[in-house]
Design an enzyme around this catalytic site. Structure first.
Site, PDB file in Angstrom:
ATOM      1  N   GLU A 131      12.838  25.175  55.405  1.00 11.13           N
ATOM      2  CA  GLU A 131      12.777  25.804  55.940  1.00 11.13           C
ATOM      3  C   GLU A 131      11.397  26.716  55.004  1.00 11.13           C
ATOM      4  O   GLU A 131      11.404  27.754  54.439  1.00 11.13           O
ATOM      5  CB  GLU A 131      12.710  27.099  56.892  1.00 11.13           C
TER       6      GLU A 131
ATOM      7  N   GLU B 178      18.810  21.533  63.647  1.00 10.78           N
ATOM      8  CA  GLU B 178      19.823  22.719  63.515  1.00 10.78           C
ATOM      9  C   GLU B 178      19.003  23.292  64.707  1.00 10.78           C
ATOM     10  O   GLU B 178      18.649  23.419  65.186  1.00 10.78           O
ATOM     11  CB  GLU B 178      19.494  24.036  61.913  1.00 10.78           C
TER      12      GLU B 178
HETATM   13  C1  GLA Z   1      18.142  28.717  58.899  1.00 12.36           C
HETATM   14  C2  GLA Z   1      17.958  27.927  57.955  1.00 12.36           C
HETATM   15  C3  GLA Z   1      19.719  27.369  58.026  1.00 12.36           C
HETATM   16  C4  GLA Z   1      20.467  28.686  58.256  1.00 12.36           C
HETATM   17  C5  GLA Z   1      20.215  28.951  59.674  1.00 12.36           C
HETATM   18  C6  GLA Z   1      21.172  29.904  60.243  1.00 12.36           C
HETATM   19  O1  GLA Z   1      17.887  27.532  60.029  1.00 12.36           O
HETATM   20  O2  GLA Z   1      17.485  26.750  57.578  1.00 12.36           O
HETATM   21  O3  GLA Z   1      20.106  26.881  56.489  1.00 12.36           O
HETATM   22  O4  GLA Z   1      20.525  29.731  57.521  1.00 12.36           O
HETATM   23  O5  GLA Z   1      18.750  29.644  59.980  1.00 12.36           O
HETATM   24  O6  GLA Z   1      20.581  29.582  61.830  1.00 12.36           O
END
Ligand code: GLA
Ligand code: ZN
Length: 675
Positions: A151, A306
């Site tokens: 991210e 995710e």
């Molecule tokens: C983001 C991050 C993860 C985690 C999630 C929690 O997407 O990439 O590492 O922290 O949020 O929702």
């Protein structure tokens, strides 16, 4: 390089490095993964201090053992570079890796995603570990993909970044005179004598030069992409042959994702809708929009990297996922073109910020939890849909969503500074098309318009060079273009166009924009029938926030304003130009306006969606095209059970009779006709 699979990925972020002292935990994990039809896990995100505990000392044994064990059990690996979080030793020895904030203070060690991406030391350290990881794991048959960092976001204002920004500006403008001209610095006597005087925007200093603000955002975006490219290069030079991706975020505006996507093989994103805040169908449409943005970045299958198997833990209230929601969320990603639905996280850690974040496996560890059963059911569903992997999403309709335009809108200091409601206005056009059952691409101004029969361009305030010509050619050749208020106002440097707007298109739209009224939040106007009745449209629609006043110069006025001193003035216009039609919507109208208008326009043009049946409220329709068959995805985010008359074909998943309960899902495979 494209990723080819003949099954859909199911799995997620796994951090076994937190459990190395309890190897028995890892063994049960694998058993459970197999039970839940997990076929892919992401390893190594945030593992740096376990991989390089001391500078230059690498320990990959533990990782290799885990990868081997997973592979023996039929589970492949997405291997991450660890640059999302750095070890303590690095920040202590090389403080330049720490970010400096906008008020020029250097941050302390802590958190994640907060490195100076310009710092040569940071880049060198990242290159080193990426190279070592690639040398060791590129040949491993379990490694199917590389996940760059995590991210990417944020910005740094340190002196190294200031230097890099000045170099970036020198490349772009060559001379300081050119920069002054582009940024209109004569205003308030802010003329620069040399590049050395340029500083990033700061509340302590300069924020009043829009060209500077815009270029700083471009620089931050470019610098982040450049950092990512250096990581990819390190992996490639060390011999990887697998595709690379990086995980993107919902509605994130800090990086121009269209530019970033050019540098990765596959795009992926992290999807965390906060269900329960709104009606499910409403939330689902917001998520659908972002799925389509992400897919459109490369116009290829993507990956939902995710999503939470249970509740998240970073918002004010952590809502449980109600029964069926996990499966529906995963199904939705596949329907919109993903080749996998993955989670954060596979197992909850014992401590730290995310110990209570939803996971496939929780601290209790058993397989008899509600979440685990939901994950198993989702695994079954993905397995049943495996053959759809690799199939494409084709759209005849597109909506424009341009990162630089959004930045310019925010910086514009114009008719409304509290909120222009630009994103909502883009989403309204999107929703109207989706309700009609159309696949929709979301494109930016650099994209080719020719594949589409209908394009909506809401609030295209900034025109990139050549964009007006692109729209002109598109309409001339028979395309339908709907432009909305406050478009074609400024160039790439936020310099206002001279000689009338929408710039370069006054003849195409048959009008000239004159003024724009910003409405207070509590005010509203209406877009009404006026003169000859416009079939297919209601008597009137509410409009809010922004009302543009235009002077027709050939366009036909279809609807008019209902009140204020501009009552009776044009609010919706149409101009036939060349072979096509150019529509201009003058105000921020309610959803129903777009629903009715687009239904009418598409019907008149004979643009039909792939699914011709009735679409009840709350039901979503998408189509993926494979080589031999089409896959029709139907899902119900409404409150009522819906009955759908299914087209002829094989029902791969869901009720054969077309009964769609709330959160129900159906896939019909329709063989392509021969010849
Ligand atoms: C983001 C991050 C993860 C985690 C999630 C929690 O997407 O990439 O590492 O922290 O949020 O929702
Ligand atoms: Zn910096």
């Amino acid at each position: 390089m494209e990723m080819k699979t003949d099954y859909l990925m199911h799995g997620g972020d796994y951090n076994p490095e937190q459990w190395l002292s309890m190897p028995e935990v890892l063994e049960t994990d694998i058993e459970r993964f197999v039970e839940a039809k997990i076929n892919t896990v992401t390893l190594g995100v945030f593992s740096w201090s376990k991989l390089e505990p001391r500078e230059g000392e690498f320990d990959f044994e533990w990782l290799e053992k885990i990868i081997d064990r997973l592979y023996e059990n039929g589970i492949t690996v997405i291997l991450a570079t660890p640059s999302g979080a750095r070890p303590h030793w690095m920040a202590d020895k090389y403080p330049e890796v720490l970010r400096v904030n906008e008020t020029r203070q250097r941050m302390l060690f802590g958190g994640r995603h907060n490195h100076c991406l310009t710092s040569p030391v940071y880049r060198e350290k990242v290159k080193r570990i990426d190279t070592e990881l690639a040398k060791r794991f590129a040949p491993h048959p379990a490694v199917r993909m590389w996940h760059i960092s995590n991210e990417f976001s944020g910005q740094c204002h340190c002196s190294l970044c200031q230097e890099a920004f000045r170099d970036w500006l020198k490349k772009r403008y060559k001379t300081i005179e050119e920069l002054n001209d582009r940024w209109c610095t004569t205003f308030w006597s802010h003329i620069y004598d040399s590049f050395e005087q340029v500083e990033s925007p700061s509340l302590l200093g300069e924020t009043s030069i829009m060209g500077l603000n815009l270029d700083w955002r471009r620089f931050v975006s470019d610098q982040t992409i450049d950092f990512m490219e250096q990581e990819i290069l390190a992996l490639r030079e060390a011999g990887i042959s697998q595709p690379v991706t990086t995980n993107l975020m919902y509605r994130f505006d800090g990086i121009d994702y269209f530019r970033l996507a050019e540098k990765v093989d596959l795009v992926s994103w992290d999807n965390y809708p906060l269900w329960g805040q709104k009606e499910d169908w409403e939330k689902a449409r917001e998520t659908a929009f972002w799925h389509d943005v992400i897919r459109s970045l490369k116009k290829q299958p993507f990956l939902m990297m995710e999503s939470s198997p249970g509740s998240t833990n970073w918002q004010k209230v952590s809502k449980l996922k109600k029964p069926g929601m996990l499966e529906a969320t995963s199904f939705q990603s596949i329907a919109h073109g993903a080749d996998g639905a993955m989670y954060f996280q596979m197992r909850k850690g014992r401590g730290g910020e995310e110990k209570l974040h939803g996971a496939v496996l929780d601290h209790y560890d058993g397989n008899d939890t509600r979440t685990f059963r939901d994950v198993c059911r989702t695994g079954e569903m993905l397995a049943a849909l495996g053959e759809a992997a690799g199939s494409r999403t084709q759209a005849e309709a597109a909506v424009l969503y341009d990162w630089e335009n959004c930045w310019a809108l925010e910086e514009s200091r114009g008719p409304r500074n509290q909120d222009l409601h630009a994103r909502e206005s883009i989403e309204k056009s999107y929703r109207a098309l989706r309700r009609l059952g159309h696949n929709v691409d979301v494109i930016d101004q650099s994209c080719d318009l020719s594949p589409y029969r209908f394009v909506a361009g809401p609030m295209q305030y900034l025109f990139h060079e050549g964009f007006a010509e692109k729209i002109r050619a598109y309409v001339e050749r028979g395309g339908i273009f709907v432009m909305t208020y406050w478009s074609g106002v400024a160039d790439e440097n936020d310099r206002c166009f001279l000689g009338g707007t929408p710039h370069g298109l006054m003849d195409v739209f048959g009008l000239r924009s004159e003024e724009i009224d910003g409405l207070y939040d509590w005010e509203e106007n209406r877009i009404c029938q006026g003169g000859e009745r416009l079939a297919g449209m209601r008597e009137s629609y509410v409009c809010k926030y922004l009302c543009q006043l235009v002077k027709p110069m050939g366009a036909q006025t279809l609807m008019v304003y209902g009140s204020d001193f501009y009552a009776g003035e044009p609010a919706l216009l149409k101009n036939h130009f060349g072979e096509g039609d150019a529509y201009y919507v003058c105000a921020d109208a309610e959803q129903a306006f777009y629903d009715d208008l687009y239904r009418k326009i598409l019907a008149e043009a004979g643009i039909r969606s792939a699914f011709t049946g009735e679409i009840p409220d709350g039901v979503e329709v998408t189509v993926r095209k494979g080589e031999e068959a089409e896959y029709l995805f139907l899902q119900n985010f409404g409150r009522e059970t819906a009955m759908i008359s299914l087209p002829e074909g094989e029902v791969l998943f869901g009720d054969r009779e077309g009964k769609l309960e709330p959160l129900g899902n159906i896939v019909v495979k329709i063989k392509k006709k021969q010849g």
